[in-house]
Design a protein around this motif. Structure first.
Motif, PDB file in Angstrom:
ATOM      1  N   UNK A  26      61.421 -10.087  31.974  1.00 55.12           N
ATOM      2  CA  UNK A  26      60.865 -11.395  31.647  1.00 55.12           C
ATOM      3  C   UNK A  26      61.717 -12.090  30.590  1.00 55.12           C
ATOM      4  N   UNK A  27      62.131 -11.362  29.567  1.00 60.13           N
ATOM      5  CA  UNK A  27      62.969 -11.938  28.513  1.00 60.13           C
ATOM      6  C   UNK A  27      64.327 -12.342  29.077  1.00 60.13           C
ATOM      7  N   UNK A  28      64.937 -11.481  29.880  1.00 58.73           N
ATOM      8  CA  UNK A  28      66.241 -11.788  30.455  1.00 58.73           C
ATOM      9  C   UNK A  28      66.196 -13.048  31.308  1.00 58.73           C
ATOM     10  N   UNK A  29      65.195 -13.147  32.149  1.00 60.54           N
ATOM     11  CA  UNK A  29      65.085 -14.296  33.050  1.00 60.54           C
ATOM     12  C   UNK A  29      64.903 -15.595  32.272  1.00 60.54           C
ATOM     13  N   UNK A  30      64.046 -15.569  31.266  1.00 61.00           N
ATOM     14  CA  UNK A  30      63.796 -16.786  30.485  1.00 61.00           C
ATOM     15  C   UNK A  30      65.007 -17.171  29.645  1.00 61.00           C
ATOM     16  N   UNK A  31      65.714 -16.184  29.079  1.00 57.55           N
ATOM     17  CA  UNK A  31      66.932 -16.494  28.321  1.00 57.55           C
ATOM     18  C   UNK A  31      67.977 -17.148  29.220  1.00 57.55           C
ATOM     19  N   UNK A  32      68.166 -16.581  30.402  1.00 57.05           N
ATOM     20  CA  UNK A  32      69.144 -17.131  31.335  1.00 57.05           C
ATOM     21  C   UNK A  32      68.777 -18.556  31.755  1.00 57.05           C
ATOM     22  N   UNK A  33      67.504 -18.775  32.055  1.00 51.79           N
ATOM     23  CA  UNK A  33      67.071 -20.094  32.524  1.00 51.79           C
ATOM     24  C   UNK A  33      67.075 -21.150  31.419  1.00 51.79           C
ATOM     25  N   UNK A  34      66.628 -20.797  30.219  1.00 53.80           N
ATOM     26  CA  UNK A  34      66.458 -21.787  29.164  1.00 53.80           C
ATOM     27  C   UNK A  34      67.712 -22.033  28.334  1.00 53.80           C
ATOM     28  N   UNK A  35      68.556 -21.011  28.162  1.00 55.35           N
ATOM     29  CA  UNK A  35      69.711 -21.145  27.268  1.00 55.35           C
ATOM     30  C   UNK A  35      71.049 -21.000  27.979  1.00 55.35           C
ATOM     31  N   UNK A  36      71.034 -20.763  29.279  1.00 51.90           N
ATOM     32  CA  UNK A  36      72.257 -20.662  30.075  1.00 51.90           C
ATOM     33  C   UNK A  36      73.224 -19.636  29.482  1.00 51.90           C
ATOM     34  N   UNK A  37      72.719 -18.440  29.208  1.00 50.04           N
ATOM     35  CA  UNK A  37      73.519 -17.344  28.673  1.00 50.04           C
ATOM     36  C   UNK A  37      73.486 -16.189  29.673  1.00 50.04           C
ATOM     37  N   UNK A  68      73.651 -21.720  20.226  1.00 52.41           N
ATOM     38  CA  UNK A  68      73.052 -21.166  21.434  1.00 52.41           C
ATOM     39  C   UNK A  68      72.590 -19.732  21.212  1.00 52.41           C
ATOM     40  N   UNK A  69      73.428 -18.914  20.591  1.00 51.17           N
ATOM     41  CA  UNK A  69      73.058 -17.524  20.323  1.00 51.17           C
ATOM     42  C   UNK A  69      71.886 -17.458  19.346  1.00 51.17           C
ATOM     43  N   UNK A  70      71.900 -18.291  18.314  1.00 50.36           N
ATOM     44  CA  UNK A  70      70.789 -18.290  17.350  1.00 50.36           C
ATOM     45  C   UNK A  70      69.480 -18.708  18.011  1.00 50.36           C
ATOM     46  N   UNK A  71      69.533 -19.687  18.910  1.00 54.00           N
ATOM     47  CA  UNK A  71      68.330 -20.088  19.639  1.00 54.00           C
ATOM     48  C   UNK A  71      67.824 -18.957  20.525  1.00 54.00           C
ATOM     49  N   UNK A  72      68.747 -18.246  21.172  1.00 58.26           N
ATOM     50  CA  UNK A  72      68.361 -17.123  22.020  1.00 58.26           C
ATOM     51  C   UNK A  72      67.734 -16.008  21.183  1.00 58.26           C
ATOM     52  N   UNK A  73      68.292 -15.732  20.009  1.00 58.25           N
ATOM     53  CA  UNK A  73      67.731 -14.700  19.135  1.00 58.25           C
ATOM     54  C   UNK A  73      66.356 -15.103  18.620  1.00 58.25           C
ATOM     55  N   UNK A  74      66.185 -16.369  18.282  1.00 58.52           N
ATOM     56  CA  UNK A  74      64.869 -16.860  17.853  1.00 58.52           C
ATOM     57  C   UNK A  74      63.856 -16.738  18.988  1.00 58.52           C
ATOM     58  N   UNK A  75      64.313 -16.975  20.202  1.00 55.46           N
ATOM     59  CA  UNK A  75      63.444 -16.847  21.364  1.00 55.46           C
ATOM     60  C   UNK A  75      62.980 -15.399  21.524  1.00 55.46           C
ATOM     61  N   UNK A  76      63.899 -14.443  21.359  1.00 53.89           N
ATOM     62  CA  UNK A  76      63.527 -13.024  21.436  1.00 53.89           C
ATOM     63  C   UNK A  76      62.503 -12.700  20.360  1.00 53.89           C
ATOM     64  N   UNK A  77      62.701 -13.245  19.155  1.00 53.75           N
ATOM     65  CA  UNK A  77      61.767 -12.992  18.053  1.00 53.75           C
ATOM     66  C   UNK A  77      60.378 -13.558  18.321  1.00 53.75           C
TER      67      UNK A  77
END
Length: 92
Positions: A26-37, A68-77
Motif C-alpha cells: 500500500x505504501x509503495x503504490x501510493x508513493x509511486x502514484x503521488x510522488x512519481x518515485x 520530493x524525497x522529503x515529501x515521500x519520507x513525510x508521507x511514510x511517517x
C-alpha cells in the motif's frame, strides 16, 4: 540529479509476513502514484516486523529532488502502523 533514500522501518502491529506485505504494498503504490518515485523493498523480506524500503527520484535540480524525497519520507511517517527508524540518503 539522482537522489536515493534507504529507509529502515519497524511495523509493530504486523503479526505475519502477509500483514507486513499488505502495508508495504500500500505504501509503495501510493508513493509511486503521488510522488512519481521508484520504490522497492530492499532488505528484511522474511522478517515480519522490520523492513528496508528504497526510494529513488530523478530531477532537474538538487532542490527538487530533495523536496520530493522529503515529501515521500513525510508521507511514510503519516502511516500509524509503520515507524521510520533509520534513513540514509545518497546522491548518485
Amino acid at each position: 540529479m539522482i537522489l536515493s533514500a534507504e529507509v529502515e522501518c519497524i511495523l509493530y502491529d504486523a503479526q505475519s509476513l502477509k500483514e507486513k506485505r499488505s502495508v508495504i504494498k500500500r505504501i509503495q503504490k501510493r508513493l509511486t502514484n503521488e510522488y512519481n518515485v521508484a520504490v522497492s523493498e530492499l532488505d528484511f523480506q522474511n522478517l515480519w516486523q522490520r523492513t528496508c524500503i528504497g526510494i529513488v527520484t530523478i530531477a532537474s535540480s538538487k532542490v527538487i529532488a530533495e523536496q520530493t524525497i522529503q515529501q515521500a519520507l513525510s508521507f511514510i511517517d503519516s502511516f500509524p502502523e509503520i515507524e521510520r527508524t533509520n534513513t540514509v540518503t545518497e546522491w548518485l
